[in-house]
Design an enzyme around this catalytic site. Structure first.
Site, mmCIF file in Angstrom:
data_model
loop_
_atom_site.group_PDB
_atom_site.id
_atom_site.type_symbol
_atom_site.label_atom_id
_atom_site.label_comp_id
_atom_site.label_asym_id
_atom_site.label_seq_id
_atom_site.Cartn_x
_atom_site.Cartn_y
_atom_site.Cartn_z
ATOM 1 N N TYR B 439 -4.330 -4.888 7.592
ATOM 2 C CA TYR B 439 -2.909 -4.700 7.933
ATOM 3 C C TYR B 439 -2.152 -3.907 6.868
ATOM 4 C CZ TYR B 439 -1.867 -9.403 5.697
ATOM 5 O OH TYR B 439 -1.743 -10.483 4.889
ATOM 6 N N GLU B 440 -0.960 -3.476 7.222
ATOM 7 C CA GLU B 440 -0.175 -2.576 6.364
ATOM 8 C C GLU B 440 -0.922 -1.280 6.060
ATOM 9 O OE1 GLU B 440 2.918 -2.441 5.061
ATOM 10 O OE2 GLU B 440 3.515 -4.227 6.169
ATOM 11 N N GLY B 441 -1.742 -0.819 7.009
ATOM 12 C CA GLY B 441 -2.532 0.397 6.798
ATOM 13 C C GLY B 441 -3.889 0.054 6.223
ATOM 14 N N GLN B 446 -4.941 4.250 3.776
ATOM 15 C CA GLN B 446 -4.419 4.364 2.397
ATOM 16 C C GLN B 446 -5.105 5.520 1.675
ATOM 17 O OE1 GLN B 446 -1.919 2.430 1.458
ATOM 18 N NE2 GLN B 446 -2.039 1.107 3.256
#
Lengths: 594, 594
Positions: B439-441, B446
């Site tokens: 999650y969050e990329g 990233q």
């Protein structure tokens, strides 16, 4: 989507193109009836059973888990029925001696079938898998009478078996075990103690369970030299093999664990349970070790199984999931986005899984030939195969489960956030895989076995037949573009072994300090050898002309990937393994945290 | 055994010895009241709350999970009460503006508290964590009226918030999102669509939930340039902040997932729900990105949290579990076996966790200073800090979660077979950690952000301030025995960046092909820098004389371990990252399996 499709083409390639199994079986007297046709027919049937019966129970089995109630264990819905089908089709008897109702087929074939069944549903396959281990022990060490009473029913699958080693305070260090065996007047023994982590220790799939139990006689010496082996049936059995009454062994509980929820991991309480000695007193641990290599190969398989399962699931997802455009321009311009398989990093994750699944399968299939030769070859050949297998087994077990776990995680990673959600099955594959690095000896224990007990104890002799085989291959195939890198790695393997051996003469802790890095390096080089073999064979087929160009080219391209992106891992390992024990031992135990 | 003990001594070292936080806060006008005494008092209270209230709910929360019933979500036993204590103590308001009831403390302190709370119980801390993200967005982009109505109640903790981005067909690729916002006559909007993976999207801990939702206006351009941001409260609210009635947003279900069972991952159905535009139309994604760096740091923390938790658990076990003798002779001759911490491979696993937990903490604490400077520094300093943070954030997020997961697995591995059993908590730590790489990329996203969007897009400019900082440190500390290796790694970092940049000019897929290896190498070098800093500082303290020699020596020994056993991982990465895109792209999508 099918839950699982057995990789039959790949298996065919390994068996009949790469490793020449037909000639191999022909050369071993007990297996001469095992032709390619026979083998392929059996594999095909096993694939159908696994795809149609076992795979559909994999996810439901995980969700439902086993249920313990008053000492009874209930397996998930469908497990019992699948087992019934399994024994009706005669699968349990496959590799066992015709004397006790078996079909006498080679172990190599059994390993292949285990991969298929185990990939479809690892938890389910552990029930017959543990039984197989118990049968092997009985076959090797039981008396004729014991075999007739117990083995026959296990070969038919009517009864299953277990291996009872671990106790709460000792797993690796079996010398500390406390379960007692008191002799009775009738020649039997009364077994008392508690065993934990007994896979398939209790269930509802068979009418009796035959436990093979490690315990101590009253006068036994301390440590590993005072351990004996006993048969302890769940139900006592008459000489004619009929069930009489319940024995004093009970399942106290089952463990709540990360994965393999559908396999019951039992606490077994033995309370003056009636047992029968197998083999000689105080030689129980030796008896266990005789088939340790094959048991560990069974776990090595698990790495391949979860790499294959992760690969199949993530490949399908990567071809269908549309997300973002390729950096080098749209590849699916008509659609709202490109399938994620266009992205190089997704391909890196897929190819890593593929290289480990197919590479691991080659390693297992290579070992299968060694096992056949040990079981059915002439004495010298058998001895040679046994030594080679002893060397390769800890590599196969630890390396394949470590990279299997990496693969399962990469498979999950390909799904993005969806990978974390149960419905896709990718996270179950990771959870189920995780145990493989722990049971049957952790990675650390395998690494000590390889480097300490085998390689260094023999002053490197035990590794020579294998590194020589690689050397010969390199010499004979100097034109193969992968060979220079393989030859250099093989050479480095020998040099690093020497270097660690020298260090270990000064400080034995250097062995432990180098061991896991050494084992992993050994694994990468071993798989490098098999990938070079595969590429070499594929090139030969392509040169000769084939209608299956894409298949053989894929082998070469995957080998190229392996050599470019995976084999270089040995560079780091070569540095860290000889960095010395001091960087590990310098810190006092009490100074690890403040 | 305590479930968790906050590593206060280590935090003290980072803040007040290594990074000179006291002077740092003094130099920033909004934080001048944040003295060392104040900070330590707050940290100490947070440690108590986390150790005594949150940590005991971690395992029970996992076991019980969240329960969905008719659109309502019930959190596990004790969660609601812990949240009540949390708001009564004023914790939610810590870092927020005094204008809306906040205490105006620096974000760096908030990050530190998040580590403590999150390590104790990651699932629980996600509820206030998501709320914090929503508050940041409102603060940056909301109107004064919106802030007064919504923010005040969120700062007090009476209400919580969420971020609603993902839809079933798009996570990474938000340009494809379909949720619609139709304007109403009263200036509000009617929001319709389905969002998935909404953490803390529904629960029983607060009386209202304020959803921040990405949606499309009717005339919006396609893709990412047509996305707007809306406030959609669960309950409609009057201008005076009173709850009126239920809005058209409902939780359709919660996900069954691998871990973080105690945090509700919701499907949210918006059915003509009343919403209010935040910021400008079609600029919603930009608005989200303004605080993306800090949100990603919050996830980077998760890597540290699980490394720390795994380390604490496995260290305690390794000191107590007796199994086998040291290869270099018994270390506990009176006992039946040695504690497993004597074995070099167990130490390797412990030190790896320690090096990543403490190293990751240094990286986060370093970033904390940058965040403070962005929030409260002068314009030039803020801009400089922002650029540095933009560069380091994808490294922190992806690298720390990857090595956090490795650490959690090593922690589990130290337990042997017991690690697989739920009661020890080591396997939960692995399962909970696994989401952090997704999650969050994801790690892959990233890595593209770092190498593609940042480093190469700026022709390397964005990395220079950081690599220069390392360079200056090396120049100034040439006598430090770790410096030559660090300086060489730093130089190599620059060279490899150039090399990939050149390749990418010919083929953009070279960026994706190198990206993850590049990111991981960047992480290893970054942590190498911090470990060298720590060793340097520790040596200086030792040279000056201290009563805590063991603490400072442990820092130096852990740094030595990192340089000997971890930093050499860049050797392999340096080879594989420039091995080219071809080994990934050569295989046709349909030829991955046969």
């Amino acid at each position: 989507m099918a839950e699982y499709k057995a990789p039959l083409r790949d298996m065919q390639f390994n068996l009949f193109e790469l490793f020449d199994y037909e000639q191999h079986w022909q050369s071993l007297p007990p297996y001469q009836d095992c032709s390619r046709d026979v083998a392929e027919a059996i594999i095909g049937e096993c694939a159908k059973f696994s795809e149609n019966v076992l795979a559909p129970l994999n996810q439901s089995g995980d969700k439902e888990g086993c249920r313990w109630e008053d000492g009874q264990v209930f397996t998930p819905k469908g497990f019992k029925e699948a087992y019934q089908q399994y024994i009706e089709a005669g699968w349990p008897s496959m590799e066992h001696s015709p004397e006790y109702g078996g079909q006498g087929l080679p172990s190599s074939l059994g390993l292949l079938l285990s991969e298929i069944k185990g990939t479809a549903n690892w938890s389910w396959n552990m029930y017959p898998g543990l039984s197989h281990g118990a049968m092997k022990t009985l076959m090797a060490h039981g008396t004729e009478e014991q075999k007739e009473i117990y083995l026959t029913k296990m070969v038919s699958g009517e009864w299953t078996g277990t291996m009872c080693l671990t106790e709460a305070h000792c797993g690796t260090d079996l010398g500390m075990l406390r379960t007692k065996a008191e002799p009775n007047a009738d020649g039997s023994y009364s077994i008392s103690g508690t065993k934990i982590f007994i896979s398939a220790g209790e269930h509802d799939m068979a009418e009796n369970i035959i436990h093979i139990v490690l315990a101590r006689l009253p006068d036994a010496p301390a440590g590993t030299k005072g351990i004996s082996l006993f048969i302890v049936p769940k139900f006592n059995v008459s000489d004619s093999g009929d069930i009489i009454d319940r024995n004093g062994v009970n399942c106290g509980s089952i463990e709540h664990k990360m994965g393999i929820h559908a396999n019951a991991t039992c606490v077994l309480n033995f309370d003056n349970a009636k047992g029968y000695l197998i083999g000689e007193p105080n030689k129980g641990l030796n008896a266990m070790f005789t088939f340790m290599n094959t048991a560990r190969l069974g776990t090595a398989l698990q790495g391949v199984a979860h790499a294959e399962m992760g690969f199949q699931k993530s490949l399908e997802y990567a071809r269908e999931r549309l997300q973002m455009r390729s950096l080098s321009g749209p590849k699916n311009p008509e659609g709202p986005a490109d399938p994620i398989i266009v992205h190089p990093n997704v391909r890196r994750m897929l190819l890593t899984q593929k290289a480990f699944a197919e590479g691991g399968r080659m390693l297992i299939n290579y070992c299968g030939k060694l096992v056949d030769t040990i079981d059915g070859g002439e004495e010298d050949a058998a001895k040679e195969a046994d030594q080679k297998l002893a060397f390769i087994t800890p590599i196969a077990k630890a390396f394949l489960t470590e990279v299997g776990f990496e693969s399962a995680n990469l498979g999950m990673q390909c799904f993005g956030g969806h990978g974390y959600i149960a419905e896709w099955g990718a996270e179950q594959n990771v959870r189920d895989c995780r145990i493989s690095m722990l049971y049957e000896g952790t990675t650390g224990i395998q690494a000590l076995d390889l480097l300490g007990r085998k390689v260094l104890m023999s002053q490197g002799e035990v590794m020579k037949p294998f590194t020589k085989e690689i050397h010969v291959f390199c010499k004979e195939n100097e034109d193969n573009p992968l060979v220079p890198q393989l030859a250099a790695a093989n050479k480095r393997w020998g040099e690093l072994t020497m270097e660690i051996g020298m260090k270990a003469m000064d400080n034995k802790d250097e062995v432990g300090a180098a061991s896991v890095d050494y084992l992993m390096m050994s694994g990468y080089i071993t798989l490098g050898y098999f990938w070079a073999l595969a590429a070499n064979k594929a090139q030969a087929v392509l040169d000769a002309g084939t209608g299956e160009e894409a298949f053989y080219e894929a082998k070469i391209k995957t080998a190229n990937f392996y050599f470019a992106r995976i084999l270089p891992r040995i560079e780091t390992l070569a540095t860290t393994m000889v960095s010395g024990a001091d960087n590990l031992l310098a810190l006092d135990s009490e100074d690890f945290s403040f």
